[in-house]
Write a protein that holds these residues in place. Structure first.
Motif, PDB file in Angstrom:
ATOM      1  N   LEU A 105       0.758  -1.160  -0.150  1.00 24.70           N
ATOM      2  CA  LEU A 105       0.004   0.173   0.044  1.00 24.70           C
ATOM      3  C   LEU A 105       0.853   1.281  -0.042  1.00 24.70           C
ATOM      4  O   LEU A 105       1.360   1.558   0.979  1.00 24.70           O
ATOM      5  N   ALA A 106       0.779   2.023  -1.050  1.00 19.69           N
ATOM      6  CA  ALA A 106       1.702   3.142  -1.104  1.00 19.69           C
ATOM      7  C   ALA A 106       1.009   4.498  -0.917  1.00 19.69           C
ATOM      8  O   ALA A 106      -0.019   4.685  -1.538  1.00 19.69           O
ATOM      9  N   PRO A 107       1.710   5.365  -0.377  1.00 16.42           N
ATOM     10  CA  PRO A 107       1.010   6.826  -0.263  1.00 16.42           C
ATOM     11  C   PRO A 107       1.361   7.401  -1.678  1.00 16.42           C
ATOM     12  O   PRO A 107       1.934   6.986  -2.588  1.00 16.42           O
ATOM     13  N   GLU A 164      -5.427  11.098  -4.007  1.00 17.29           N
ATOM     14  CA  GLU A 164      -4.905  12.085  -3.904  1.00 17.29           C
ATOM     15  C   GLU A 164      -4.692  12.927  -5.057  1.00 17.29           C
ATOM     16  O   GLU A 164      -4.845  14.134  -5.283  1.00 17.29           O
ATOM     17  N   ASN A 165      -4.210  12.009  -6.256  1.00 13.16           N
ATOM     18  CA  ASN A 165      -3.988  12.745  -7.262  1.00 13.16           C
ATOM     19  C   ASN A 165      -3.949  11.587  -8.428  1.00 13.16           C
ATOM     20  O   ASN A 165      -4.258  10.619  -8.065  1.00 13.16           O
ATOM     21  N   ILE A 166      -3.995  11.925  -9.632  1.00 13.44           N
ATOM     22  CA  ILE A 166      -4.197  11.090 -10.630  1.00 13.44           C
ATOM     23  C   ILE A 166      -2.882  11.109 -11.537  1.00 13.44           C
ATOM     24  O   ILE A 166      -2.444  12.274 -11.929  1.00 13.44           O
ATOM     25  N   PHE A 167      -2.602  10.131 -11.899  1.00 14.75           N
ATOM     26  CA  PHE A 167      -0.999  10.117 -12.804  1.00 14.75           C
ATOM     27  C   PHE A 167      -1.544   9.189 -14.066  1.00 14.75           C
ATOM     28  O   PHE A 167      -2.148   8.065 -14.196  1.00 14.75           O
ATOM     29  N   TRP A 168      -1.463  10.064 -15.066  1.00 16.52           N
ATOM     30  CA  TRP A 168      -1.753   9.604 -16.379  1.00 16.52           C
ATOM     31  C   TRP A 168      -0.675   8.888 -17.162  1.00 16.52           C
ATOM     32  O   TRP A 168       0.593   9.665 -17.622  1.00 16.52           O
ATOM     33  N   CYS A 169      -0.452   7.619 -17.522  1.00 20.62           N
ATOM     34  CA  CYS A 169       0.642   6.946 -17.741  1.00 20.62           C
ATOM     35  C   CYS A 169       0.911   7.305 -19.338  1.00 20.62           C
ATOM     36  O   CYS A 169      -0.274   6.903 -19.826  1.00 20.62           O
ATOM     37  N   ASP A 170       1.904   6.964 -19.622  1.00 16.99           N
ATOM     38  CA  ASP A 170       2.084   7.322 -21.194  1.00 16.99           C
ATOM     39  C   ASP A 170       3.220   6.135 -21.673  1.00 16.99           C
ATOM     40  O   ASP A 170       3.583   6.149 -22.829  1.00 16.99           O
ATOM     41  N   GLY A 171       3.457   5.327 -20.729  1.00 22.12           N
ATOM     42  CA  GLY A 171       4.552   4.091 -21.328  1.00 22.12           C
ATOM     43  C   GLY A 171       5.876   4.470 -21.602  1.00 22.12           C
ATOM     44  O   GLY A 171       6.450   3.785 -22.136  1.00 22.12           O
ATOM     45  N   SER A 172       6.492   5.763 -21.329  1.00 22.92           N
ATOM     46  CA  SER A 172       7.747   6.281 -21.645  1.00 22.92           C
ATOM     47  C   SER A 172       8.541   5.711 -20.954  1.00 22.92           C
ATOM     48  O   SER A 172       8.349   5.165 -19.573  1.00 22.92           O
ATOM     49  N   ALA A 173       9.905   5.657 -21.145  1.00 22.67           N
ATOM     50  CA  ALA A 173      11.209   5.455 -20.569  1.00 22.67           C
ATOM     51  C   ALA A 173      11.149   6.174 -19.097  1.00 22.67           C
ATOM     52  O   ALA A 173      11.531   5.479 -18.225  1.00 22.67           O
ATOM     53  N   GLU A 174      10.983   7.346 -19.263  1.00 20.43           N
ATOM     54  CA  GLU A 174      11.311   8.377 -18.280  1.00 20.43           C
ATOM     55  C   GLU A 174      10.374   8.016 -17.100  1.00 20.43           C
ATOM     56  O   GLU A 174      10.674   7.965 -15.776  1.00 20.43           O
ATOM     57  N   GLU A 175       9.008   7.755 -17.747  1.00 22.10           N
ATOM     58  CA  GLU A 175       8.075   7.574 -16.542  1.00 22.10           C
ATOM     59  C   GLU A 175       8.389   6.216 -15.807  1.00 22.10           C
ATOM     60  O   GLU A 175       8.328   6.020 -14.647  1.00 22.10           O
ATOM     61  N   ASN A 176       8.937   5.160 -16.515  1.00 20.68           N
ATOM     62  CA  ASN A 176       9.322   3.894 -15.832  1.00 20.68           C
ATOM     63  C   ASN A 176      10.552   4.234 -14.911  1.00 20.68           C
ATOM     64  O   ASN A 176      10.350   3.598 -13.951  1.00 20.68           O
ATOM     65  N   THR A 177      11.363   4.875 -15.283  1.00 22.30           N
ATOM     66  CA  THR A 177      12.327   5.164 -14.421  1.00 22.30           C
ATOM     67  C   THR A 177      12.200   5.850 -13.215  1.00 22.30           C
ATOM     68  O   THR A 177      12.303   5.326 -12.148  1.00 22.30           O
ATOM     69  N   TYR A 178      11.191   6.885 -13.381  1.00 23.70           N
ATOM     70  CA  TYR A 178      10.564   7.523 -12.207  1.00 23.70           C
ATOM     71  C   TYR A 178       9.937   6.662 -11.276  1.00 23.70           C
ATOM     72  O   TYR A 178       9.931   6.589 -10.044  1.00 23.70           O
ATOM     73  N   MET A 193      -9.159   5.055  -2.360  1.00 22.93           N
ATOM     74  CA  MET A 193      -7.675   5.703  -2.633  1.00 22.93           C
ATOM     75  C   MET A 193      -7.380   6.689  -2.150  1.00 22.93           C
ATOM     76  O   MET A 193      -6.403   7.588  -2.466  1.00 22.93           O
ATOM     77  N   GLU A 194      -7.838   7.133  -0.937  1.00 26.17           N
ATOM     78  CA  GLU A 194      -7.784   8.063  -0.125  1.00 26.17           C
ATOM     79  C   GLU A 194      -6.274   8.320   0.232  1.00 26.17           C
ATOM     80  O   GLU A 194      -5.610   7.213   0.350  1.00 26.17           O
ATOM     81  N   GLY A 195      -5.463   9.373  -0.202  1.00 24.19           N
ATOM     82  CA  GLY A 195      -3.999   9.495   0.227  1.00 24.19           C
ATOM     83  C   GLY A 195      -3.239   8.571  -0.639  1.00 24.19           C
ATOM     84  O   GLY A 195      -1.977   8.624  -0.453  1.00 24.19           O
ATOM     85  N   ARG A 196      -3.844   8.144  -1.697  1.00 22.73           N
ATOM     86  CA  ARG A 196      -2.972   7.286  -2.679  1.00 22.73           C
ATOM     87  C   ARG A 196      -2.845   7.904  -4.209  1.00 22.73           C
ATOM     88  O   ARG A 196      -4.080   8.816  -4.361  1.00 22.73           O
ATOM     89  N   THR A 197      -2.160   7.533  -4.984  1.00 16.37           N
ATOM     90  CA  THR A 197      -2.171   7.936  -6.228  1.00 16.37           C
ATOM     91  C   THR A 197      -3.023   7.012  -7.145  1.00 16.37           C
ATOM     92  O   THR A 197      -3.074   5.978  -6.970  1.00 16.37           O
TER      93      THR A 197
END
Ligand code: OXD
Ligand code: MN
Length: 603
Positions: free
Chosen positions: A4-6, A38-52, A125-129
C-alpha cells in the motif's frame, strides 16, 4: 514489503497528460469521485516514466533492486503472504442472467455487484495516487487488437503492465483511429489486501472489469486473464473469433519448412517451457520459436486458415523449476529487465528459487522476507512465484510476432497433467472430435490457483477458470468455427505426465517433447503413420523417434502410448459426469462423440 503506497508527487511534466477522449475522461473522473485519490497519474508508457516509477517503488519498499551485475535492470517484489495466486472462488462473471455465465462460473447479478463494489471502492484511494494505464492487446495493426484502460492504485501493477502489454500512447492512437470505439474499462484497487474483501468481477456486456483486494498478477493485471481471456472469449463469440488459453510456437525443419502450433495446457503445466523448447541433439537443424506462451487470439483469415496472434507483450511465468536444463531460453530471458515476485533474495542481491541451477545459497531471504538456509523446512520461493519479462528478451522470439493478421496454425494441441489413462500423444479424427478432446480435457491441479493440489479436475480447453460465458455455448462456438475453415488445423492431445507402476514419470519431457512435435508436424504433412484406436489416431511405437533417449526403452514407449480399456471406462464416466453438469447448453454433437468413443471400445 508493503503493497500500500502513499501518493507520489511526480516531477513536473510526468503523468499529467490525459488522453483527449471524452469517454475515457468521464470514466476516470467518475472513478476518481468514488475512490477519492490524492492525485491522478496518466501513464504514457515512456522510459522516463518507468525510471521514475521504479525509483518511487524502491523508495516505498514495493520493489527491491537486484544486483545490477548479476541481474541488470531487475527487481524483486514480495506480495502479501495471503495473496499469492488467482482466487477462482472470488472471481465472478456478472451477466444479466445466471444461465449466460453457465454452471462452471461463479455468477453475480450485475446491478447488485456494481453497488457492492462501489461501496468497497468508496474512498479506497484516499491518500494514494490513482494511475491510469492505457494499453493495447495484440500487435497494434492487427484487426484483433483491443484497447483497454486500467485504473489502479498499485505501482507494481503499472510496472508489470508496462512489461506485459503495449502500454501508453500507442493505445490512445489505436482508440482514436478505431471504427467501433471499443475499449475495455478496468478498475483495480488494493483496498487493504484483505482476502475477505477480495473480488474479481467481470461485466462482459459492459466490457468492464473491477478487481479489489488483491495485488497478485492474475487477479490484477487486468489485461491478461480478465480481458484477454474472460472478456475476450465473450467478445470472440460475438465477433466470430477465438480467445484461447494457448501458447503459440513456430517449428521449422532443417529443410526450412515452417509450421505454427497452438497448445492449451492448464496453468503451470509447462506452457512456457513448451513455447521455448530447445530440440535435443538428435534434432539438429530443427528450430522452435515463440509467438506466445499463454494466450492466443485466433481468427479465420482470408486464406481460409486459422491465424493466431499473441495479445501480450511479455511473459508472466512460474519461476520454480526454471533452470538451464528445463528452459535455457527462459533463463536467458530472465537474466535482465525482469520483475520477480515472491522468489528468494540472496545475500549478494541475486534471486534464487527451488530448481535453479547450482547449489542453493548458504543463506537467503525467503519470499516472506524471513531468513532462510538450506536446512529450512520451508520453501525459499513460493511455488507460484513469478517472473514478468518483456517478450523481446526471448532469444527464440518468432520473427512474425508483430504480424497483424497472425501466424497460420497447422495444429492445435490439448493436454493435461495426467498420471494415467492419457497416452503421450494422439490425434483427433476431425474438428468436431478435436473439439470433444478439448471439451473433455482434465488435469491434476497445481499451485497456480489456491486450493488443493494434485486432484483431477475437468478443465476444458484449459479455459475452465477463464471462459467468460456459458461453457456449453463456448463449445457450440468452437463447433461453428471448424466448418468455416477451408483448411482447419489438425487437433491433438498430449500428456507429458504419465507415470509408471513405480510412480515415476515415464517421459522426460522438456526438449524431448520435440519428438512428439515432429510426429504432429509429420501428421500435418501426411508423412507418418498411426494406429486407429477407439480414442483417435495413436502413433505406433515405431512412428516416434526415441533414438538417443536414455530412459525411454521401446517397452516404456509402448506403455506411454497404451490405451487401457479399464482406465478409459473410468475416464468416459468422468467425461459424462462433467457433460451432465452443463445441462442443455452442451451441444448434442459432443454427447454423440462421447458415445462413439464408448461404442468403439465395445466393438
Ligand atoms: C497464468 C495462469 O498465470 O494460467 O498464466 O494461471
Ligand atoms: Mn495461463
Amino acid at each position: 514489503m508493503d503493497n500500500l503506497a502513499p501518493a507520489i508527487t511526480p516531477p513536473r511534466g510526468l503523468g499529467t497528460n490525459p488522453p483527449m477522449h471524452r469517454g475515457v475522461l468521464n470514466w476516470v473522473q467518475e472513478v476518481a469521485r468514488l475512490t477519492q485519490p490524492e492525485n491522478i497519474f496518466w501513464c504514457d508508457g515512456s522510459a522516463e516514466e518507468n525510471t521514475y516509477l521504479l525509483e518511487e517503488a524502491q523508495r516505498q519498499g514495493i520493489v527491491h533492486k537486484l544486483n545490477e551485475e548479476k541481474v541488470p535492470g531487475s527487481y524483486l517484489h514480495r506480495s502479501n503472504t495471503n495473496d499469492v495466486a488467482r482466487v477462482e472462488q472470488f472471481t465472478f462473471i456478472c451477466t444479466p442472467t445466471k444461465a449466460e455465465a453457465g454452471p462452471t462460473n461463479n455468477w453475480a447479478e450485475p446491478a447488485e455487484t456494481y453497488l457492492k463494489l462501489n461501496g468497497m471502492l468508496k474512498g479506497a484511494m484516499e491518500g494514494r495516487t490513482m494511475f491510469v494505464i492505457p494499453y493495447i492487446m495484440g500487435p497494434p495493426d492487427s484487426p484483433l487488437a483491443k484497447v483497454g484502460f486500467e485504473i489502479t492504485d498499485s505501482i507494481y501493477v503499472v510496472l508489470s503492465m508496462r512489461i506485459m502489454t503495449r502500454m501508453g500512447d500507442v493505445a490512445v492512437q489505436r482508440l482514436e483511429g478505431s471504427e467501433n470505439g471499443e475499449w475495455n474499462r478496468g478498475v483495480h484497487s488494493l483496498l487493504d489486501v484483505n482476502p475477505d474483501r477480495r473480488l474479481i468481477c467481470h461485466f462482459p456486456q459492459d466490457n468492464a472489469i473491477i478487481s479489489v483486494g488483491s495485488g497478485y498478477g492474475g487477479n490484477v493485471l487486468l489485461s491478461k486473464k480478465c480481458l484477454a481471456l474472460r472478456i475476450g472469449s465473450y467478445l470472440a463469440r460475438q465477433q466470430g473469433w477465438l480467445a484461447e488459453h494457448m501458447l503459440i510456437l513456430g517449428v521449422e525443419s532443417p529443410e526450412g519448412q515452417k509450421h505454427y502450433v497452438a497448445a492449451a495446457f492448464p496453468s503451470a503445466c509447462g506452457k512456457t517451457n513448451f513455447a521455448m523448447l530447445i530440440p535435443p541433439e538428435r534434432f539438429q537443424g530443427w528450430k522452435v520459436t515463440t509467438v506466445g506462451d499463454d494466450i492466443a487470439w485466433m481468427q479465420i483469415a482470408e486464406d481460409g486458415r486459422l491465424h493466431a496472434v499473441n495479445p501480450e507483450n511479455g511473459y508472466f511465468g512460474v519461476v520454480p523449476g526454471t533452470s538451464h536444463k528445463s528452459n535455457a531460453n527462459a533463463m536467458k530471458s530472465i537474466e535482465r529487465d525482469t520483475l520477480y515476485t515472491n522468489v528468494a533474495l540472496t545475500d549478494d542481491g541475486d534471486v534464487w528459487w527451488e530448481g535453479k541451477d547450482g547449489a542453493p545459497p548458504a543463506h537467503a531471504i525467503d519470499w516472506k522476507g524471513a531468513d532462510w538456509t538450506p536446512e529450512s523446512k520451508k520453501k525459499a520461493a513460493h511455488p507460484n512465484s513469478r517472473f514478468a519479462v518483456p517478450m523481446r528478451n526471448n532469444p527464440v522470439l518468432d520473427p512474425e510476432v508483430e504480424k497483424g493478421e497472425g501466424v497460420p496454425i497447422s495444429a492445435i494441441i490439448f493436454g493435461g497433467r495426467r498420471s494415467n489413462t492419457m497416452p503421450l500423444v494422439f490425434q483427433a479424427r476431425d474438428w468436431e472430435h478435436g473439439t470433444f478432446l478439448g471439451a473433455t480435457m482434465a488435469s491434476e491441479t497445481t499451485a497456480a490457483a489456491t486450493g488443493a493440489v494434485g486432484q483431477v479436475r475437468r478443465d476444458p480447453m484449459a479455459m475452465l477458470p477463464f471462459c467468460g460465458y456459458n461453457m456449453g455455448q463456448y463449445f457450440r462456438h468452437w463447433l461453428k468455427i471448424g466448418p468455416r475453415l477451408k483448411n482447419p488445423p489438425l487437433i491433438f492431445h498430449v500428456n507429458w505426465f504419465r507415470k509408471g507402476a513405480d510412480g515415476k514419470f515415464l517421459w522426460p519431457g522438456f526438449g524431448h517433447n520435440m519428438r512428439v512435435l515432429e510426429w504432429i508436424i509429420d501428421r500435418c504433412e501426411g508423412r507418418v503413420g498411426a494406429n486407429e484406436a477407439p480414442i483417435g489416431f495413436v502413433p505406433r511405437p515405431e512412428d516416434l523417434d526415441i533414438e538417443g533417449m536414455q530412459n525411454v526403452s521401446s517397452a516404456t514407449l509402448t506403455e506411454l502410448l497404451s490405451v487401457k480399456a479399464d482406465e478409459w471406462e473410468k475416464e468416459l464416466e468422468g467425461q459424462e459426469k462433467f457433460f451432465k453438469t452443463l445441462g442443455s447448453d452442451l451441444p448434442e454433437e459432443l454427447n454423440a462423440q462421447h458415445d462413439k468413443v464408448a461404442a468403439r471400445f465395445k466393438s
